[in-house]
Design a protein around this motif. Structure first.
Motif, PDB file in Angstrom:
ATOM      1  N   GLY A 122       0.819  -1.208   0.000  1.00  0.00           N
ATOM      2  CA  GLY A 122       0.000   0.000   0.000  1.00  0.00           C
ATOM      3  C   GLY A 122       0.850   1.255   0.000  1.00  0.00           C
ATOM      4  O   GLY A 122       0.551   2.230  -0.707  1.00  0.00           O
ATOM      5  N   GLU A 180       0.831   4.141  -2.846  1.00  0.00           N
ATOM      6  CA  GLU A 180       0.446   5.492  -2.492  1.00  0.00           C
ATOM      7  C   GLU A 180       1.561   6.478  -2.803  1.00  0.00           C
ATOM      8  O   GLU A 180       1.303   7.587  -3.278  1.00  0.00           O
ATOM      9  CB  GLU A 180       0.057   5.575  -1.012  1.00  0.00           C
ATOM     10  N   SER A 220      -6.404   6.741   4.408  1.00  0.00           N
ATOM     11  CA  SER A 220      -5.409   7.565   3.714  1.00  0.00           C
ATOM     12  C   SER A 220      -5.165   7.089   2.293  1.00  0.00           C
ATOM     13  O   SER A 220      -5.012   7.899   1.373  1.00  0.00           O
ATOM     14  CB  SER A 220      -4.091   7.578   4.500  1.00  0.00           C
ATOM     15  N   ILE A 221      -5.137   5.782   2.087  1.00  0.00           N
ATOM     16  CA  ILE A 221      -4.842   5.297   0.740  1.00  0.00           C
ATOM     17  C   ILE A 221      -6.023   5.528  -0.207  1.00  0.00           C
ATOM     18  O   ILE A 221      -5.854   5.770  -1.401  1.00  0.00           O
ATOM     19  CB  ILE A 221      -4.424   3.806   0.767  1.00  0.00           C
ATOM     20  N   GLU A 252      -0.693   8.999   5.530  1.00  0.00           N
ATOM     21  CA  GLU A 252      -0.208   7.670   5.165  1.00  0.00           C
ATOM     22  C   GLU A 252       1.180   7.366   5.718  1.00  0.00           C
ATOM     23  O   GLU A 252       1.385   6.342   6.377  1.00  0.00           O
ATOM     24  CB  GLU A 252      -0.176   7.529   3.640  1.00  0.00           C
ATOM     25  N   GLY A 300      -4.385   1.693  -6.639  1.00  0.00           N
ATOM     26  CA  GLY A 300      -4.602   2.247  -5.303  1.00  0.00           C
ATOM     27  C   GLY A 300      -5.900   1.735  -4.695  1.00  0.00           C
ATOM     28  O   GLY A 300      -5.960   1.424  -3.501  1.00  0.00           O
ATOM     29  N   ARG A 331      -6.087  -3.796   2.342  1.00  0.00           N
ATOM     30  CA  ARG A 331      -5.840  -3.372   3.722  1.00  0.00           C
ATOM     31  C   ARG A 331      -6.969  -3.775   4.670  1.00  0.00           C
ATOM     32  O   ARG A 331      -6.830  -3.633   5.884  1.00  0.00           O
ATOM     33  CB  ARG A 331      -5.615  -1.854   3.770  1.00  0.00           C
TER      34      ARG A 331
END
Length: 427
Positions: free
Chosen positions: A27, A31, A97-98, A139, A206, A213
């Protein structure tokens, strides 16, 4: 219950630890790719999103201004996500955040250009870049805290170095995609359509990382704080500013080292090679790819060194190596030496000092305000160093081709001094 009691017990890495590191790294790489790929296509964006009658230098300056604007929103995004990360859990903010990065990246790939909608094109690009900045602000600090609180304490440096190496792999991915685009398509085709491909790929992958996640678990440290009711009793940021100002300053300066190594050596130097020394774009990008591979190795070694030698001693060794190697690299270029790839690779390896930086930053704050403290210092520094460095770099290169060497050298020397201070404190 004090913070010492919240340290993870000594044990070996488990399969679950490895899975957490792998998913976090994947991730993080995607990102960081989304945030950085912009700079690899800055020249193309400058032509597409600004009036054709505008001088080329002005278009380039405004494009780098939009790139820098992403750094200015990092503190706000980081502070907000860190606040809830300290109170509600690391995992939730880590996943949010991602998503906030992938969606704007996808939209950049779909944006109409100046030829279609005029002045609205750069304004929309700026707005999406600001959203990207807010996302990366949560992130990177969140990822460092997340992995550091999952692994056994004797592997904390390795975990932070491994995760930081994944961020550099995100840069490598951006460089490889840029190399592929410039190799396969003509300049006309890139300007017409192919420039969108890197952003569309980043947005799609993404979103895949957002899904992956879901399989991560909350950190054991945060769960212990919940169980023992030792979460922050006041606004975490207030406690950081009241009781941990020294740690904020220390982490602010360490982030300056991080920014100098990544921004100048990895992101800005390929453009400098082309502009000042007439290195063909394909050659510059290939050298950059090799440099990023060496940077990745340096990150892991620096992180592992922190576990074995201590953070201060590792910082000192790598900063001295960076100080000497980068000066040799840039001075040889200025002297007309064109066989620069090996010098660049060695310099990038010592730039792997960025692998020890998160280890020192995570250890600077107690668990209940760790996310907020790290996020505040890291993102403020990124706003200052990341926002001003590209503009400084563009202007100062017109003054002297050795400007990058003086800049990185000064930061490296300060980092070496910091390493000595931390060694005396047994850190």
């Amino acid at each position: 219950m004090n913070s010492a009691a919240l340290l993870m017990p000594t044990r070996h890495l488990t399969r679950r630890d490895s899975k957490t590191l792998a998913l976090s790294a994947l991730g993080g790489a995607l990102e960081f790719y989304d945030f950085i790929v912009f700079v690899f296509f800055a020249a193309i964006i400058a032509q597409l999103f600004f009036p054709p009658e505008m001088p080329a230098w002005m278009r380039q300056l405004q494009t780098f201004g939009i790139f820098a604007a992403g750094h200015l929103t990092r503190p706000l995004g980081g502070i907000v996500m860190a606040h809830f990360g300290d109170l509600l859990g690391r995992k939730r903010m880590f996943s949010l955040s991602i998503f906030l990065m992938a969606a704007p990246t996808l939209l950049i790939g779909l944006l109409p250009t100046y030829a279609s909608i005029g002045a609205m094109a750069p304004l929309l690009l700026l707005a999406l870049r600001l959203l990207q900045g807010a996302a990366i602000g949560g992130e990177v600090p969140g990822a460092w805290v997340f992995v550091a609180e999952h692994v056994p304490r004797q592997y904390m440096g390795l975990a932070c170095g491994f995760l930081t190496c994944s961020l550099t792999l995100g840069i490598l991915l951006g460089s490889l995609v840029a190399t592929w685009i410039h190799s396969v398509y003509s300049t006309a085709v890139i300007l017409d359509l192919a420039w969108r491909i890197p952003f569309l790929l980043g947005g799609v992958f993404g979103m895949l990382a957002v899904y992956l996640r879901r399989w991560l678990h909350e950190t054991p440290v945060f769960l212990q704080m919940q169980q023992h009711k030792t979460l922050a009793q006041e606004i975490p940021l207030r406690k950081v500013l009241r009781a941990h100002r020294g740690s904020v300053v220390r982490c602010f300066l360490l982030t300056g080292l991080f920014s100098a190594a990544i921004l100048v050596l990895i992101l800005m130097t390929p453009g400098m090679l082309q502009k000042l020394y007439a290195v063909p774009p394909a050659v510059a990008l290939q050298a950059n790819n090799l440099a990023i591979v060496c940077l990745t190795a340096g990150c892991i070694l620096a992180g592992a060194g922190a576990d074995r030698l201590g953070g201060g001693r590792t910082l000192l060794i790598f900063c001295l190596g960076l100080l000497l190697s980068q000066y040799w690299f840039y001075s040889q270029l200025a002297a007309g030496v064109r066989d620069f790839q090996l010098n660049y690779a060695v310099t990038a390896f010592f730039a792997g000092v960025v692998g020890v930086v998160p280890y020192l930053m995570v250890k600077a704050f107690p668990p209940d305000i760790r996310f907020s403290g790290l996020s505040l210092s890291y993102n403020l520094a990124c706003a200052v160093f990341g926002g001003l460095t590209p503009l400084f770099f563009t202007v100062m290169l017109d003054w002297s081709p050795m400007a990058p060497a003086w800049y990185v050298g000064t930061i490296s020397l300060l980092g070496a001094i910091a390493g000595l201070v931390l060694m005396r404190r047994h850190i």
